[in-house]
Design a protein around this motif. Structure first.
Motif, mmCIF file in Angstrom:
data_model
loop_
_atom_site.group_PDB
_atom_site.id
_atom_site.type_symbol
_atom_site.label_atom_id
_atom_site.label_comp_id
_atom_site.label_asym_id
_atom_site.label_seq_id
_atom_site.Cartn_x
_atom_site.Cartn_y
_atom_site.Cartn_z
ATOM 1 N N PHE A 1 3.186 8.075 -8.788
ATOM 2 C CA PHE A 1 2.571 6.979 -8.071
ATOM 3 C C PHE A 1 1.077 7.245 -8.003
ATOM 4 O O PHE A 1 0.652 8.381 -7.885
ATOM 5 C CB PHE A 1 3.147 6.869 -6.657
ATOM 6 C CG PHE A 1 4.623 6.584 -6.628
ATOM 7 C CD1 PHE A 1 5.088 5.307 -6.867
ATOM 8 C CD2 PHE A 1 5.543 7.586 -6.377
ATOM 9 C CE1 PHE A 1 6.450 5.024 -6.843
ATOM 10 C CE2 PHE A 1 6.899 7.319 -6.350
ATOM 11 C CZ PHE A 1 7.350 6.033 -6.584
ATOM 12 N N SER B 1 -4.352 6.029 -5.262
ATOM 13 C CA SER B 1 -4.945 4.894 -4.542
ATOM 14 C C SER B 1 -3.880 4.109 -3.782
ATOM 15 O O SER B 1 -4.163 3.525 -2.740
ATOM 16 C CB SER B 1 -5.693 3.971 -5.511
ATOM 17 O OG SER B 1 -4.804 3.470 -6.490
ATOM 18 N N GLN B 2 -2.654 4.103 -4.294
ATOM 19 C CA GLN B 2 -1.562 3.424 -3.587
ATOM 20 C C GLN B 2 -1.068 4.279 -2.423
ATOM 21 O O GLN B 2 -0.839 3.782 -1.325
ATOM 22 C CB GLN B 2 -0.405 3.139 -4.544
ATOM 23 C CG GLN B 2 -0.735 2.141 -5.630
ATOM 24 C CD GLN B 2 0.347 2.077 -6.694
ATOM 25 O OE1 GLN B 2 0.862 3.104 -7.129
ATOM 26 N NE2 GLN B 2 0.676 0.863 -7.110
ATOM 27 N N ASN C 1 -2.988 4.473 0.977
ATOM 28 C CA ASN C 1 -2.940 3.305 1.848
ATOM 29 C C ASN C 1 -1.648 3.198 2.656
ATOM 30 O O ASN C 1 -1.445 2.218 3.363
ATOM 31 C CB ASN C 1 -3.122 2.023 1.026
ATOM 32 C CG ASN C 1 -4.521 1.924 0.455
ATOM 33 O OD1 ASN C 1 -5.487 2.322 1.094
ATOM 34 N ND2 ASN C 1 -4.625 1.415 -0.762
ATOM 35 N N LEU C 2 -0.770 4.193 2.560
ATOM 36 C CA LEU C 2 0.495 4.144 3.289
ATOM 37 C C LEU C 2 0.303 4.592 4.730
ATOM 38 O O LEU C 2 -0.446 5.527 5.006
ATOM 39 C CB LEU C 2 1.529 5.060 2.609
ATOM 40 C CG LEU C 2 1.914 4.730 1.170
ATOM 41 C CD1 LEU C 2 2.878 5.781 0.621
ATOM 42 C CD2 LEU C 2 2.513 3.335 1.061
ATOM 43 N N GLU D 1 5.692 4.694 6.189
ATOM 44 C CA GLU D 1 5.786 4.486 4.744
ATOM 45 C C GLU D 1 5.612 5.805 3.997
ATOM 46 O O GLU D 1 6.227 6.030 2.965
ATOM 47 C CB GLU D 1 4.739 3.477 4.290
ATOM 48 C CG GLU D 1 4.985 2.087 4.838
ATOM 49 C CD GLU D 1 3.760 1.187 4.803
ATOM 50 O OE1 GLU D 1 3.918 -0.018 5.069
ATOM 51 O OE2 GLU D 1 2.645 1.673 4.521
ATOM 52 N N TYR E 1 7.888 7.506 1.172
ATOM 53 C CA TYR E 1 7.317 8.051 -0.068
ATOM 54 C C TYR E 1 7.794 9.487 -0.314
ATOM 55 O O TYR E 1 8.255 9.827 -1.401
ATOM 56 C CB TYR E 1 5.788 8.001 0.000
ATOM 57 C CG TYR E 1 5.103 8.802 -1.078
ATOM 58 C CD1 TYR E 1 4.993 8.301 -2.364
ATOM 59 C CD2 TYR E 1 4.582 10.068 -0.809
ATOM 60 C CE1 TYR E 1 4.368 9.037 -3.371
ATOM 61 C CE2 TYR E 1 3.960 10.807 -1.804
ATOM 62 C CZ TYR E 1 3.867 10.293 -3.084
ATOM 63 O OH TYR E 1 3.266 11.022 -4.074
ATOM 64 N N LYS F 1 6.345 -2.748 -1.863
ATOM 65 C CA LYS F 1 5.249 -3.683 -2.172
ATOM 66 C C LYS F 1 3.929 -2.935 -2.380
ATOM 67 O O LYS F 1 3.193 -3.212 -3.321
ATOM 68 C CB LYS F 1 5.078 -4.711 -1.051
ATOM 69 C CG LYS F 1 6.274 -5.604 -0.845
ATOM 70 C CD LYS F 1 6.125 -6.880 -1.573
ATOM 71 C CE LYS F 1 7.244 -7.812 -1.125
ATOM 72 N NZ LYS F 1 7.776 -8.582 -2.195
ATOM 73 N N LYS F 2 3.637 -1.971 -1.490
ATOM 74 C CA LYS F 2 2.392 -1.221 -1.614
ATOM 75 C C LYS F 2 2.358 -0.365 -2.878
ATOM 76 O O LYS F 2 1.284 -0.050 -3.383
ATOM 77 C CB LYS F 2 2.169 -0.344 -0.380
ATOM 78 C CG LYS F 2 1.735 -1.135 0.845
ATOM 79 C CD LYS F 2 1.414 -0.222 2.005
ATOM 80 C CE LYS F 2 0.932 -1.013 3.214
ATOM 81 N NZ LYS F 2 0.587 -0.125 4.336
ATOM 82 N N MET F 3 3.522 0.009 -3.363
ATOM 83 C CA MET F 3 3.587 0.810 -4.582
ATOM 84 C C MET F 3 3.573 -0.070 -5.831
ATOM 85 O O MET F 3 3.616 0.429 -6.949
ATOM 86 C CB MET F 3 4.831 1.708 -4.579
ATOM 87 C CG MET F 3 4.888 2.680 -3.406
ATOM 88 S SD MET F 3 3.358 3.545 -3.018
ATOM 89 C CE MET F 3 3.233 4.697 -4.308
ATOM 90 N N GLY F 4 3.533 -1.392 -5.640
ATOM 91 C CA GLY F 4 3.392 -2.301 -6.770
ATOM 92 C C GLY F 4 4.692 -2.909 -7.276
ATOM 93 O O GLY F 4 4.722 -3.500 -8.357
#
Length: 138
Positions: free
Chosen positions: A3, A6-7, A10-11, A15, A19, A53-56
């Protein structure tokens, strides 16, 4: 499976728990539902979905699909390596290879002189080979 930093940066705390669990238990994730993952990490299903969603990913199903795809690709790469090694071993056992090797050895043996060239790492191999040949030639 990786991952992007940058992703991950932001957790939020919950979250980040998801992760850490996902990274440590990639194969196990494939057998879980979103609810089961949430229960194991002690967060809500909404937290798991926000993490996805935050991980794309569009959702938990897509995350699982990408994990499965990652493992299938790893298996294929492992099989290619094994097949390459098996193919090489079979090739050097073949009579054709042994005949060519004997021909090359006879040419070198009959020559007044020969050169061994190499660049980069092969340069070191060439030096080693040249030293070995010097021991055999008076």
């Amino acid at each position: 499976m990786r991952f992007a930093y940058s992703q991950v940066e932001n957790l939020n705390e919950a979250e980040m728990c998801v992760y850490n669990y996902v990274v440590k238990n990639l194969k196990h994730i494939l057998n879980l539902s979103v609810r089961e993952l949430a229960d194991e990490v002690h967060v809500s299903t909404a937290t798991v979905m926000r993490f996805c969603k935050k991980m794309g990913y569009s959702g938990f199903s897509e995350l699982k699909y990408k994990i499965k795809e990652f493992y299938e690709q790893q298996d294929q790469e492992d099989n290619y390596e094994i097949n390459d090694i098996e193919g090489f071993v079979e090739h050097i056992k073949s009579n054709d290879y042994l005949d060519r090797l004997k021909k090359a050895a006879d040419l070198i043996k009959g020559a007044d002189s020969f050169q061994i060239l190499g660049l980069g790492v092969c340069r070191d191999i060439a030096k080693y080979t040249a030293r070995r040949f010097l021991k055999w030639y008076p």
